[in-house]
Design a protein around this motif. Structure first.
Motif, PDB file in Angstrom:
ATOM      1  N   GLN A 140      20.851  41.480  56.998  1.00 19.19           N
ATOM      2  CA  GLN A 140      22.191  40.759  56.973  1.00 19.19           C
ATOM      3  C   GLN A 140      22.731  39.868  55.797  1.00 19.19           C
ATOM      4  O   GLN A 140      23.786  39.747  55.517  1.00 19.19           O
ATOM      5  N   MET A 141      21.396  39.364  54.999  1.00 17.89           N
ATOM      6  CA  MET A 141      21.760  38.475  53.898  1.00 17.89           C
ATOM      7  C   MET A 141      22.517  39.682  52.667  1.00 17.89           C
ATOM      8  O   MET A 141      23.544  39.287  52.282  1.00 17.89           O
ATOM      9  N   LEU A 142      22.121  40.838  52.563  1.00 22.24           N
ATOM     10  CA  LEU A 142      22.693  41.680  51.635  1.00 22.24           C
ATOM     11  C   LEU A 142      24.056  42.200  52.188  1.00 22.24           C
ATOM     12  O   LEU A 142      24.798  42.230  51.188  1.00 22.24           O
ATOM     13  N   GLY A 143      24.335  42.256  53.306  1.00 19.74           N
ATOM     14  CA  GLY A 143      25.587  42.648  54.018  1.00 19.74           C
ATOM     15  C   GLY A 143      26.470  41.507  53.386  1.00 19.74           C
ATOM     16  O   GLY A 143      27.809  41.889  53.073  1.00 19.74           O
ATOM     17  N   VAL A 144      26.104  40.253  53.619  1.00 14.78           N
ATOM     18  CA  VAL A 144      27.152  39.390  53.065  1.00 14.78           C
ATOM     19  C   VAL A 144      27.444  39.230  51.657  1.00 14.78           C
ATOM     20  O   VAL A 144      28.566  39.123  51.205  1.00 14.78           O
ATOM     21  N   PHE A 145      26.335  39.519  50.923  1.00 15.30           N
ATOM     22  CA  PHE A 145      26.642  39.611  49.266  1.00 15.30           C
ATOM     23  C   PHE A 145      27.667  40.853  48.912  1.00 15.30           C
ATOM     24  O   PHE A 145      28.276  40.933  48.158  1.00 15.30           O
ATOM     25  N   ALA A 146      27.246  42.101  49.917  1.00 18.43           N
ATOM     26  CA  ALA A 146      28.204  43.148  49.356  1.00 18.43           C
ATOM     27  C   ALA A 146      29.525  42.929  49.734  1.00 18.43           C
ATOM     28  O   ALA A 146      30.595  43.275  49.170  1.00 18.43           O
ATOM     29  N   GLU A 147      29.797  42.317  51.017  1.00 20.70           N
ATOM     30  CA  GLU A 147      31.124  41.659  51.290  1.00 20.70           C
ATOM     31  C   GLU A 147      31.718  40.951  50.457  1.00 20.70           C
ATOM     32  O   GLU A 147      33.135  41.280  49.855  1.00 20.70           O
ATOM     33  N   PHE A 148      30.985  40.009  49.922  1.00 20.75           N
ATOM     34  CA  PHE A 148      31.423  38.937  48.715  1.00 20.75           C
ATOM     35  C   PHE A 148      31.668  39.768  47.304  1.00 20.75           C
ATOM     36  O   PHE A 148      32.699  39.417  46.809  1.00 20.75           O
ATOM     37  N   GLU A 149      30.882  40.620  47.165  1.00 24.53           N
ATOM     38  CA  GLU A 149      30.984  41.644  45.980  1.00 24.53           C
ATOM     39  C   GLU A 149      32.524  42.253  45.889  1.00 24.53           C
ATOM     40  O   GLU A 149      33.189  42.206  45.223  1.00 24.53           O
ATOM     41  N   THR A 150      32.701  42.577  47.320  1.00 26.18           N
ATOM     42  CA  THR A 150      34.097  43.747  47.303  1.00 26.18           C
ATOM     43  C   THR A 150      35.251  42.884  47.184  1.00 26.18           C
ATOM     44  O   THR A 150      36.053  42.918  46.465  1.00 26.18           O
ATOM     45  N   ALA A 151      35.146  41.521  47.677  1.00 26.58           N
ATOM     46  CA  ALA A 151      36.253  40.317  47.734  1.00 26.58           C
ATOM     47  C   ALA A 151      36.550  40.018  46.125  1.00 26.58           C
ATOM     48  O   ALA A 151      37.669  39.968  45.623  1.00 26.58           O
ATOM     49  N   ILE A 152      35.528  39.647  45.355  1.00 31.82           N
ATOM     50  CA  ILE A 152      35.411  39.336  44.141  1.00 31.82           C
ATOM     51  C   ILE A 152      36.177  40.397  43.194  1.00 31.82           C
ATOM     52  O   ILE A 152      36.926  40.285  42.308  1.00 31.82           O
ATOM     53  N   ARG A 153      35.508  41.683  43.392  1.00 34.28           N
ATOM     54  CA  ARG A 153      36.340  42.712  42.784  1.00 34.28           C
ATOM     55  C   ARG A 153      37.589  42.997  43.104  1.00 34.28           C
ATOM     56  O   ARG A 153      38.552  43.147  41.964  1.00 34.28           O
ATOM     57  N   LYS A 154      38.133  42.684  44.222  1.00 33.94           N
ATOM     58  CA  LYS A 154      39.491  43.050  44.561  1.00 33.94           C
ATOM     59  C   LYS A 154      40.174  41.891  43.992  1.00 33.94           C
ATOM     60  O   LYS A 154      41.316  41.861  43.393  1.00 33.94           O
ATOM     61  N   GLU A 155      39.909  40.520  43.753  1.00 31.27           N
ATOM     62  CA  GLU A 155      40.450  39.562  43.273  1.00 31.27           C
ATOM     63  C   GLU A 155      40.626  39.848  41.910  1.00 31.27           C
ATOM     64  O   GLU A 155      41.699  39.125  41.332  1.00 31.27           O
ATOM     65  N   ARG A 156      39.595  40.083  41.125  1.00 33.56           N
ATOM     66  CA  ARG A 156      39.760  40.347  39.641  1.00 33.56           C
ATOM     67  C   ARG A 156      40.786  41.537  39.277  1.00 33.56           C
ATOM     68  O   ARG A 156      41.349  41.342  38.456  1.00 33.56           O
ATOM     69  N   GLN A 157      40.662  42.493  40.365  1.00 36.05           N
ATOM     70  CA  GLN A 157      41.664  43.642  40.321  1.00 36.05           C
ATOM     71  C   GLN A 157      43.047  43.107  40.229  1.00 36.05           C
ATOM     72  O   GLN A 157      44.045  43.461  39.334  1.00 36.05           O
ATOM     73  N   LEU A 158      43.386  42.344  41.201  1.00 31.28           N
ATOM     74  CA  LEU A 158      44.873  41.652  41.259  1.00 31.28           C
ATOM     75  C   LEU A 158      45.071  40.769  40.200  1.00 31.28           C
ATOM     76  O   LEU A 158      46.347  40.700  39.888  1.00 31.28           O
ATOM     77  N   GLU A 159      44.159  40.019  39.839  1.00 32.45           N
ATOM     78  CA  GLU A 159      44.207  39.242  38.647  1.00 32.45           C
ATOM     79  C   GLU A 159      44.764  39.905  37.248  1.00 32.45           C
ATOM     80  O   GLU A 159      45.643  39.757  36.505  1.00 32.45           O
ATOM     81  N   GLY A 160      44.045  41.278  37.043  1.00 36.83           N
ATOM     82  CA  GLY A 160      44.241  42.158  35.965  1.00 36.83           C
ATOM     83  C   GLY A 160      45.813  42.588  36.101  1.00 36.83           C
ATOM     84  O   GLY A 160      46.488  42.952  35.243  1.00 36.83           O
ATOM     85  N   ILE A 161      45.905  42.887  37.319  1.00 37.31           N
ATOM     86  CA  ILE A 161      47.542  43.657  37.539  1.00 37.31           C
ATOM     87  C   ILE A 161      48.423  42.636  37.065  1.00 37.31           C
ATOM     88  O   ILE A 161      49.525  42.729  36.597  1.00 37.31           O
ATOM     89  N   ALA A 162      48.241  41.374  37.657  1.00 33.30           N
ATOM     90  CA  ALA A 162      49.170  40.249  37.552  1.00 33.30           C
ATOM     91  C   ALA A 162      49.347  39.866  35.934  1.00 33.30           C
ATOM     92  O   ALA A 162      50.642  39.966  35.465  1.00 33.30           O
ATOM     93  N   LYS A 163      48.161  40.177  35.035  1.00 29.93           N
ATOM     94  CA  LYS A 163      48.305  39.918  33.667  1.00 29.93           C
ATOM     95  C   LYS A 163      49.126  40.975  33.325  1.00 29.93           C
ATOM     96  O   LYS A 163      49.748  40.699  32.303  1.00 29.93           O
ATOM     97  N   ALA A 164      48.713  42.142  33.590  1.00 36.78           N
ATOM     98  CA  ALA A 164      49.383  43.357  32.898  1.00 36.78           C
ATOM     99  C   ALA A 164      51.074  43.491  33.265  1.00 36.78           C
ATOM    100  O   ALA A 164      51.704  43.730  32.349  1.00 36.78           O
TER     101      ALA A 164
END
Length: 184
Positions: free
Chosen positions: A109-133
């Protein structure tokens, strides 16, 4: 007779499953189901669905890491509940996960929380990169899928939206969305 099944997954077609499959074999998996699909959803992951359906009470499903199984808490919880109802154990080769023990379930269960957090952070970084581009004028969006000149030709030829959609291989709604903006 109980079986040990392995499940390997990578997200893109240019990634390789060989390392995961070798680790699963080394952990005792006799049958391995592999696929190249995103882990952000269980939709369309036919190999995983087949494995879950096929596993029987007393069997074990092994993954290398829990993020190979799911990247959201909801999907992970659904998979684990389904396996528990069937009496199937879940283990990971690179993490201390074994749903046969309370400590293993807690760690899962703890690892599941971290996996979901990692996905959310990756998506946020991707959106930031698109906005900058976009700000830098580098990103223009995807290429238009509708050929405006061709639609105008077909309209001028007296064809209706349904005929235009069929001829261009696009949805009729796309034709309708395009036409009002050009005729208004």
């Amino acid at each position: 007779m109980t079986q040990i099944y392995g499940y390997a997954r990578v997200s893109t077609t240019d990634q390789d499953l060989t390392i995961q499959e070798a680790a699963l074999r080394a952990a005792g998996a006799t049958i391995i189901r592999s696929e190249k699909k995103s882990g952000t959803t269980t939709e369309g992951r036919d190999e995983l669905a087949t494995l879950i359906e096929f596993a029987r009470a007393g069997d074990t499903i092994i993954v290398t890491r829990i993020d190979r199984l799911a990247r959201s808490i909801a999907d992970l919880a659904t998979i684990v509940r389904t396996l528990e109802k069937k009496g199937v154990h879940l283990k990971a080769t690179e993490q201390p996960i074994d749903t046969g023990s309370p400590a293993g379930r807690a760690f899962l269960q703890m690892l599941g929380v971290f996996a979901e957090f990692e996905t959310a952070i990756r998506k946020e970084r991707q959106l930031e990169g698109i906005a900058k581009a976009k700000r830098d004028g580098v990103y223009k969006g995807r290429k238009a899928s509708i050929d405006a000149d061709r639609i105008n030709e077909l309209v001028a030829a007296g064809k209706g939206a349904t005929e235009i959609a069929k001829e261009l291989g696009i949805g009729r709604a796309s034709v309708y969305r395009y036409l009002p903006s050009k005729t208004a």
